[in-house]
Design a protein around this motif. Structure first.
Motif, short mmCIF file in Angstrom:
data_model
loop_
_atom_site.label_atom_id
_atom_site.label_comp_id
_atom_site.label_asym_id
_atom_site.label_seq_id
_atom_site.Cartn_x
_atom_site.Cartn_y
_atom_site.Cartn_z
N THR A 1 0.82 -1.22 0.00
CA THR A 1 0.00 0.00 0.00
C THR A 1 0.85 1.26 0.00
N ASN A 2 1.75 1.40 0.96
CA ASN A 2 2.58 2.61 1.02
C ASN A 2 3.63 2.64 -0.09
N ARG A 3 4.18 1.46 -0.40
CA ARG A 3 5.17 1.31 -1.48
C ARG A 3 6.33 2.31 -1.34
N CYS A 4 6.80 2.44 -0.12
CA CYS A 4 7.82 3.45 0.19
C CYS A 4 9.19 2.79 0.36
N ARG A 5 10.18 3.62 0.67
CA ARG A 5 11.50 3.13 1.06
C ARG A 5 11.51 2.98 2.58
N ALA A 6 11.99 1.83 3.04
CA ALA A 6 11.89 1.58 4.48
C ALA A 6 13.03 0.71 4.98
N LEU A 7 13.38 0.92 6.24
CA LEU A 7 14.28 0.05 6.99
C LEU A 7 13.47 -0.51 8.15
N PHE A 8 13.42 -1.85 8.23
CA PHE A 8 12.55 -2.51 9.21
C PHE A 8 13.41 -3.45 10.04
N ALA A 9 13.71 -3.06 11.27
CA ALA A 9 14.52 -3.89 12.16
C ALA A 9 13.61 -4.76 13.02
N THR A 10 13.98 -6.02 13.19
CA THR A 10 13.13 -6.92 13.97
C THR A 10 13.96 -8.04 14.59
N HIS A 11 13.40 -8.64 15.66
CA HIS A 11 13.97 -9.84 16.25
C HIS A 11 13.18 -11.08 15.83
N TYR A 12 12.10 -10.87 15.08
CA TYR A 12 11.31 -12.00 14.61
C TYR A 12 11.98 -12.58 13.36
N HIS A 13 12.83 -13.58 13.55
CA HIS A 13 13.57 -14.16 12.42
C HIS A 13 12.65 -14.81 11.40
N GLU A 14 11.42 -15.18 11.85
CA GLU A 14 10.47 -15.80 10.92
C GLU A 14 10.15 -14.87 9.76
N MET A 15 10.28 -13.56 9.96
CA MET A 15 9.90 -12.61 8.92
C MET A 15 10.88 -12.58 7.75
N THR A 16 12.06 -13.14 7.96
CA THR A 16 13.04 -13.10 6.86
C THR A 16 12.56 -13.87 5.63
N SER A 17 11.59 -14.76 5.83
CA SER A 17 11.04 -15.50 4.68
C SER A 17 10.26 -14.59 3.74
N LEU A 18 9.89 -13.38 4.20
CA LEU A 18 9.14 -12.47 3.34
C LEU A 18 9.95 -12.02 2.13
N SER A 19 11.26 -12.03 2.24
CA SER A 19 12.07 -11.58 1.12
C SER A 19 11.88 -12.45 -0.11
N ALA A 20 11.46 -13.70 0.11
CA ALA A 20 11.23 -14.60 -1.02
C ALA A 20 9.85 -14.37 -1.65
N ARG A 21 8.96 -13.73 -0.89
CA ARG A 21 7.59 -13.54 -1.36
C ARG A 21 7.32 -12.14 -1.89
N LEU A 22 8.02 -11.13 -1.37
CA LEU A 22 7.72 -9.74 -1.72
C LEU A 22 8.87 -9.13 -2.52
N ASP A 23 8.56 -8.67 -3.72
CA ASP A 23 9.58 -7.99 -4.54
C ASP A 23 10.05 -6.73 -3.83
N GLY A 24 11.33 -6.47 -3.85
CA GLY A 24 11.85 -5.25 -3.25
C GLY A 24 12.22 -5.39 -1.80
#
Length: 874
Positions: free
Chosen positions: A730-753
């Protein structure tokens, strides 16, 4: 005893009633006195003695006071504690009141209402910060915010819907906000530390505003200043009305209003300003903020300009490029930059000197400040010469053309004039023939007094004899009681006339001393009168050229800021950023300016890192993982600060920076609750996150740190996951997202960019070494237990945590507490959970009851059944 107040108390109460909501400083000779509730409140706030004076309605009247000569320091304390102060001065000589009768009261009236947003005195202001008075107006569906600094004359206005008021107040940090009665903004004002002042609705009338503003600027029409909406006119008109009220007709020197376009600056909300510590550290105060780390300005006006630029980075590419060109030009010529900074350091604050002179609160030193400032301006203009850099060329032009005023002030003023006009002695010799003649009489009179004293010593033989002066007796002859016997005896008693006897001294006069005194006193008073007339003429001459003088002051501030940026770039190795209209964000070797400065003081080096959020038509998000203390938050913040510096016109702490124009900057970093509003840490986090998701556009830069940490693990992970998806889709912005939830790293395979990045660490002999290097990839674990050990947790707790962590990481992430009890040694000794006791067998009576259907029983059968059950029960 009469309950009627004395004439003086009646006057005090009448003036007090005419100025509600303010403490009344009531001038009585050399003191400002306060009475009744004012005295009680002021004594507590100022920590001064509370006394009494007379009675009113049978009760003693509370009273306290402060010396007039020290009033400014007391005013500052009261203003900082939220008070407003009405200053009532004596409007006539007390001798005039006495002529009207013994019961006559000296005429007094309020000459000024002192409020947080209307300060002009040097001692009440912070030299390097603006002191804004703001006004918010709503007219139907339109709203606007106006702000003015009466100490410098800056006056601006912009459209401002209520939803944008918080960020705008955070940006300008006004000391006082004017609103119409009934406007409920107390919570918002408290958040920004702004004093809220309600005015009657008539103060915000847009039609009356045109008349007020035209009168303020001495014009027939406001058309020459641009086109303003009704809400903008309403906000500006309220400021003009309030200045008329507080300054009692002595209006400040305000520059024509400038209308700011709503999209002219990078949008930064209050939470982001606070999290990034732009102008104030989270701990409070300036030290530790970005502003403190980069401020190399040498003038107060330059420092205020830097504050404005950092608070509102530009979105105008041409403006940004011109500022970078000026910094590059000066950075390329260190010798010129050093010369400019040396000359600028000797330039006083002309803006504030002008304001004080216009309000009749200035003195000879303010005139000297104008002289010194314009003199340095001419010198700086000569240094710049015919520079082809537009900003510097325009500044050089504004610095010239003041020779006539400089010559006038140079000729009229001594090199180091006194602070106050009433002290006299600020006019140079040979400037005014009448003054010179009067001064000679005055000064020769002093010589005659010295000669007369020597003559009297010779005549009487009293070597301790002195001729002195005070405001009560005038000139008198004084000697000790022992030596006075000669003068009291004949024949000296015919010449020396006894005037006064004190504990250890006796005072005399003579006919010739009285005559000389008259001549001397007349000369002294006449000299002061002439100097006051000269001061008034010089002030008029300065104010007649207030416009060009103000332009010169602003030019000095601009040059100071560009030279400071150049000095910073050369001294810290900063580089010129490339800023364009793209959605690029590529930083090579980026550094955090505040952290790097702190490390340098310790002799340590900062580890630079790259960041590439360059986006075409797709979002560009880095998902950053890694342990606490590794530097994730520093990395997030430094990239946001680099964007701010670039669009503020500065060079940046990086080896290379390519930044597509950032329209909005949002930051959700850190954890804090808001108990006053009943908000938990998690609620504050969610409110700030919601603001980002609802506002960020595709040119925004968003930095998020540990979203979802304030709730249960799976709740937090779910929220963080959904926020990431929303930023991407929705926002389609530039972002830096820091997290301790390692499960979220799988999003890089699903979301372009979306790319994974991590802050590297190394383990060595059981120790964790933080490398502070950001690399592509994901962290394999959080190292939380190791960090806990570094924090000082007891060794037994750390070892126990390792055991539990090993169990969980061995595939038991969803293990029930009972499984942990069984698997972990310490829990094996724990008592088992209580078990439910086995149910006893049913009795014969209970068995018989189970066989019965109550609905089929006749009354007789029911009675027989009761007897049977009784027997079975035994």
């Amino acid at each position: 005893m009469s309950d009627q107040p004395t004439p003086m108390m009646a006057q005090f109460l009448a003036i007090r009633e005419a100025n509600p909501g303010a403490l009344l400083f009531y001038r009585m000779g050399d003191f400002y006195e306060m009475f009744f509730e004012d005295a009680i409140a002021a004594a507590a706030a100022l920590d001064i003695a509370l006394t009494k004076r007379g009675t009113h309605l049978g009760e003693p009247i509370p009273m306290c006071g402060v010396p007039v000569h020290a009033a400014e320091s007391y005013l500052l304390t009261l203003i900082r504690k939220g008070f407003r102060v009405a200053i009532a001065e004596q409007m006539e000589d007390p001798a005039e009141a006495k002529k009207r009768g013994s019961k006559s009261v000296v005429a007094r009236d309020v000459v000024r209402l002192v409020t947080p947003g209307t300060l002009t005195e040097e001692s009440l202001l912070e030299a390097r910060r603006h002191n804004f008075l703001a006004s918010f107006a709503q007219v139907r569906d339109d709203a606007a915010l106006a702000w003015v600094d009466i100490s410098t004359g800056q006056f601006r206005v912009t459209t401002c819907p209520l939803s944008r008021l918080g960020p705008e107040l955070a940006r300008h940090a006004p000391r006082e906000l004017l609103v119409a009665e009934g406007t409920r903004l107390e919570e918002l004002a408290a958040d920004t530390g702004t004093a809220l002042t309600e005015l009657p609705g008539g103060s915000f009338d847009s039609t009356a505003a045109i008349r007020r503003l035209s009168s303020l600027f001495g014009v027939e029409s406001l058309d020459g200043f641009g086109s303003f909406s009704r809400a903008e006119l309403s906000a500006m008109g309220a400021i003009a009305d309030y200045l008329e009220l507080t300054q009692k007709g002595k209006l400040p020197l305000i520059r024509p209003p400038v209308r700011e376009a709503a999209g002219g600056a990078m949008q930064i909300d209050a939470a982001t300003r606070r999290n990034l510590e732009l102008t104030q550290a989270l701990s409070g105060g300036r030290e530790g903020s970005l502003l403190a780390a980069i401020d190399r300005t040498v003038t107060a006006a330059g420092a205020r300009l830097l504050d404005r630029r950092i608070s509102a980075p530009s979105r105008d590419l041409d403006e940004i490029h011109e500022r970078h060109a000026a910094v590059a030009h000066l950075a390329g010529d260190p010798r010129l930059t050093a010369q400019l900074r040396d000359a600028l350091s000797r330039a006083p604050d002309m803006d504030r000197a002008l304001s004080r002179l216009a309000l009749d609160r200035g003195g000879p030193r303010d005139l000297a400040a104008i002289r010194a400032g314009l003199t340095q301006a001419a010198s700086i203009a000569a240094m710049l010469g015919d520079d082809d850099i537009r900003i510097l060329a325009q500044a050089a032009k504004d610095l010239t053309g003041h020779d006539e005023l400089i010559d006038l002030l140079d000729e009229a003023l001594v090199a180091e004039p006194p602070l106050l006009t009433r002290d006299g002695g600020f006019t140079a010799s040979d400037y005014d023939p009448d003054l010179d003649e009067t001064r000679r009489l005055r000064d020769e009179g002093r010589g005659v007094i010295a000669s007369m004293q020597a003559e009297y010593i010779s005549e009487t033989g009293v070597t301790s004899l002195k001729i002195k002066h005070n405001n009560v007796l005038g000139y008198f002859i004084e000697t000790t009681t022992t030596h006075a016997e000669r003068m009291l005896a004949a024949p000296l008693n015919e010449r020396f006339i006894h005037r006064q006897t004190t504990a250890n001294q006796i005072r005399f006069t003579t006919v010739e001393l009285s005559e000389l005194e008259t001549r001397i006193l007349n000369a002294r008073d006449r000299a002061l009168e002439i100097e006051r007339e000269i001061f008034a003429r010089l002030v008029r001459a300065v104010l007649d050229r207030a416009g060009p003088v103000g332009q010169a002051a602003r030019a000095l501030a601009e040059i100071d800021l560009q030279a400071a940026f150049a000095d910073l770039a050369n001294g810290e190795g900063w580089t010129r950023p490339e800023v364009d209209a793209s959605r690029a964000f590529q930083i090579d070797g980026g550094r955090h300016p505040v952290v790097e400065r702190a490390l340098k003081r310790k002799g340590e080096a900062f580890v630079a890192n790259d960041c590439d959020l360059t986006a075409g038509d797709t979002p560009a998000i880095w998902l950053l993982t890694g342990p606490n203390m590794a530097g994730k938050s520093t990395f997030l913040r430094q990239n946001a600060l680099i964007a701010i510096l670039a669009q503020a016109g500065a060079f940046v702490p990086a080896t290379r920076a390519h930044i597509g124009l950032v329209s909005q900057l949002f930051s959700r970093v850190g954890a804090a609750d808001d108990l006053a509003r009943g908000r938990s840490t998690f609620m504050v986090e969610m409110v700030e996150t919601a603001a980002i998701l609802n506002q960020a556009d595709d040119h925004a830069l968003v930095i998020l740190d540990e979203i979802g940490r304030g709730t249960a693990t799976w709740d937090g992970l779910s929220i963080a996951w959904a926020v990431m998806e929303h930023l991407h889709a929705t926002n389609r912005c530039r972002a830096l997202f820091a997290t301790h939830y390692h499960e979220m790293t799988s999003l890089s395979a699903r979301l372009d960019g979306v790319e994974n990045a991590t802050v590297a660490v190394r383990e060595w002999e059981g120790e964790v070494i933080f490398l502070h290097e950001v690399r592509k990839g994901a962290a394999d674990r959080s190292y939380g237990v190791q960090v806990a050990r570094l924090a000082g947790l007891p060794a037994s707790v750390v070892e126990r945590a390792k055991e539990i962590l090993h169990t969980l990481e061995s595939g038991e992430r969803e293990a029930r507490p009972q499984m942990l009890l069984d698997d972990l040694p310490l829990f094996r000794a724990a008592p088992p959970p209580p078990m439910a006791a086995a149910a006893p067998p049913a009795s014969a009576a209970e068995a018989r009851l189970r066989e019965i259907n109550p609905d089929s029983l006749t009354p007789r059968e029911a009675l027989d059944l009761l007897y049977q059950l009784k027997e079975l029960q035994g």
